[in-house]
Design an enzyme around this catalytic site. Structure first.
Site, mmCIF file in Angstrom:
data_model
loop_
_atom_site.group_PDB
_atom_site.id
_atom_site.type_symbol
_atom_site.label_atom_id
_atom_site.label_comp_id
_atom_site.label_asym_id
_atom_site.label_seq_id
_atom_site.Cartn_x
_atom_site.Cartn_y
_atom_site.Cartn_z
ATOM 1 C CD GLU A 126 51.214 11.590 -28.363
ATOM 2 O OE1 GLU A 126 50.059 11.540 -27.890
ATOM 3 O OE2 GLU A 126 52.162 12.177 -27.816
ATOM 4 N NE ARG A 162 35.203 11.659 -25.186
ATOM 5 C CZ ARG A 162 36.278 10.927 -24.867
ATOM 6 N NH1 ARG A 162 36.185 10.046 -23.900
ATOM 7 N NH2 ARG A 162 37.411 11.077 -25.490
HETATM 8 P P1 AMP Z 1 41.870 13.074 -32.967
HETATM 9 O O1 AMP Z 1 41.911 11.775 -33.726
HETATM 10 O O2 AMP Z 1 43.224 13.499 -32.502
HETATM 11 O O3 AMP Z 1 41.149 14.163 -33.734
HETATM 12 O O4 AMP Z 1 41.092 12.777 -31.622
HETATM 13 C C1 AMP Z 1 39.725 12.740 -31.634
HETATM 14 C C2 AMP Z 1 39.161 11.870 -30.535
HETATM 15 O O5 AMP Z 1 39.881 11.958 -29.310
HETATM 16 C C3 AMP Z 1 37.758 12.311 -30.271
HETATM 17 O O6 AMP Z 1 36.950 11.181 -30.489
HETATM 18 C C4 AMP Z 1 37.730 12.799 -28.844
HETATM 19 O O7 AMP Z 1 36.739 12.076 -28.146
HETATM 20 C C5 AMP Z 1 39.080 12.509 -28.262
HETATM 21 N N1 AMP Z 1 39.824 13.697 -27.772
HETATM 22 C C6 AMP Z 1 41.009 14.154 -28.256
HETATM 23 N N2 AMP Z 1 41.459 15.194 -27.542
HETATM 24 C C7 AMP Z 1 40.538 15.426 -26.585
HETATM 25 C C8 AMP Z 1 40.432 16.389 -25.518
HETATM 26 N N3 AMP Z 1 41.364 17.321 -25.291
HETATM 27 N N4 AMP Z 1 39.335 16.335 -24.729
HETATM 28 C C9 AMP Z 1 38.383 15.395 -24.947
HETATM 29 N N5 AMP Z 1 38.432 14.466 -25.919
HETATM 30 C C10 AMP Z 1 39.502 14.465 -26.730
#
Ligand code: AMP
Length: 182
Positions: free
Chosen positions: A107, A70
């Site tokens: 996770e 995205r």
């Molecule tokens: P993180 O590594 O946990 O910061 O997750 C980031 C990635 O997960 C991003 O590239 C987002 O596209 C996706 N992501 C995580 N949580 C969400 C959410 N609640 N809604 C949409 N995309 C999310």
């Protein structure tokens, strides 16, 4: 670069109104922020890129790195707005030439991201863009990958920041900017 949140509250409200929240996707307990409804809105998409870009006005950015998948919706438009190139960071085994890889924690288990070894020249100024900053695991892995290629990180920019997950803590060495906070 200016400090966090120069964006007008009225613009933030308008953009938030264009983002669809989908409860329990892709699994129970996750509130998914669907930005396809923002992307298809001509004024909303332009305002998103203009407002993100305004934070980096005057900053010398050579390349904008987008994170699969995205991040690709926003990073090339940001590159165009800032007069920079675009570099995709991809999931494993997608890039055809020699890559540098980085492992990062999920996770459950680990995942990997890759970039072409010649995508960033040593010393180039790099802006990292993604749609959502959640735990910060993905973005901090990409920052490490950019550093492995000796890129200089101008900052990390996100359309959405889930502040309750404290992703910023993993990116404390960098300028972190988000347009919309939840
Ligand atoms: P993180 O590594 O946990 O910061 O997750 C980031 C990635 O997960 C991003 O590239 C987002 O596209 C996706 N992501 C995580 N949580 C969400 C959410 N609640 N809604 C949409 N995309 C999310």
């Amino acid at each position: 670069m200016s400090a966090q949140a120069p964006i007008a509250p009225s613009v933030q409200d308008r953009l938030k109104g264009l983002i669809r929240e989908v409860p329990d996707f892709p699994k129970p307990g996750i509130n998914f922020y669907d930005i396809t409804t923002l992307l298809k809105d001509k004024q909303g998409f332009r305002e998103t890129i203009d407002s993100l870009g305004a934070h980096y006005a005057g900053a010398a950015v050579d390349v904008v790195v987008g994170i699969e998948a995205r991040g690709y919706f926003f990073a090339p438009a940001m590159a165009r707005a800032l007069g920079a190139g675009f570099v995709p960071v991809r999931k494993p085994k997608k890039l055809p030439h020699t890559v540098r890889s980085i492992d990062y924690e999920l996770e459950y288990g680990t995942d990997q991201l890759e970039v072409h070894v010649d995508a960033i020249e040593p010393g180039q100024n790099v802006l990292i863009i993604d749609d959502v900053l959640a735990t910060g695991g993905t973005a901090s892995a990409v920052a490490r990958l950019v550093r492995l290629l000796d890129g200089s990180i101008v900052g990390l920019g996100f359309v959405i920041e889930l502040t309750f997950l404290n992703g910023r803590q993993k990116l404390a060495d960098y300028d972190v900017f988000s347009l919309l906070q939840y």
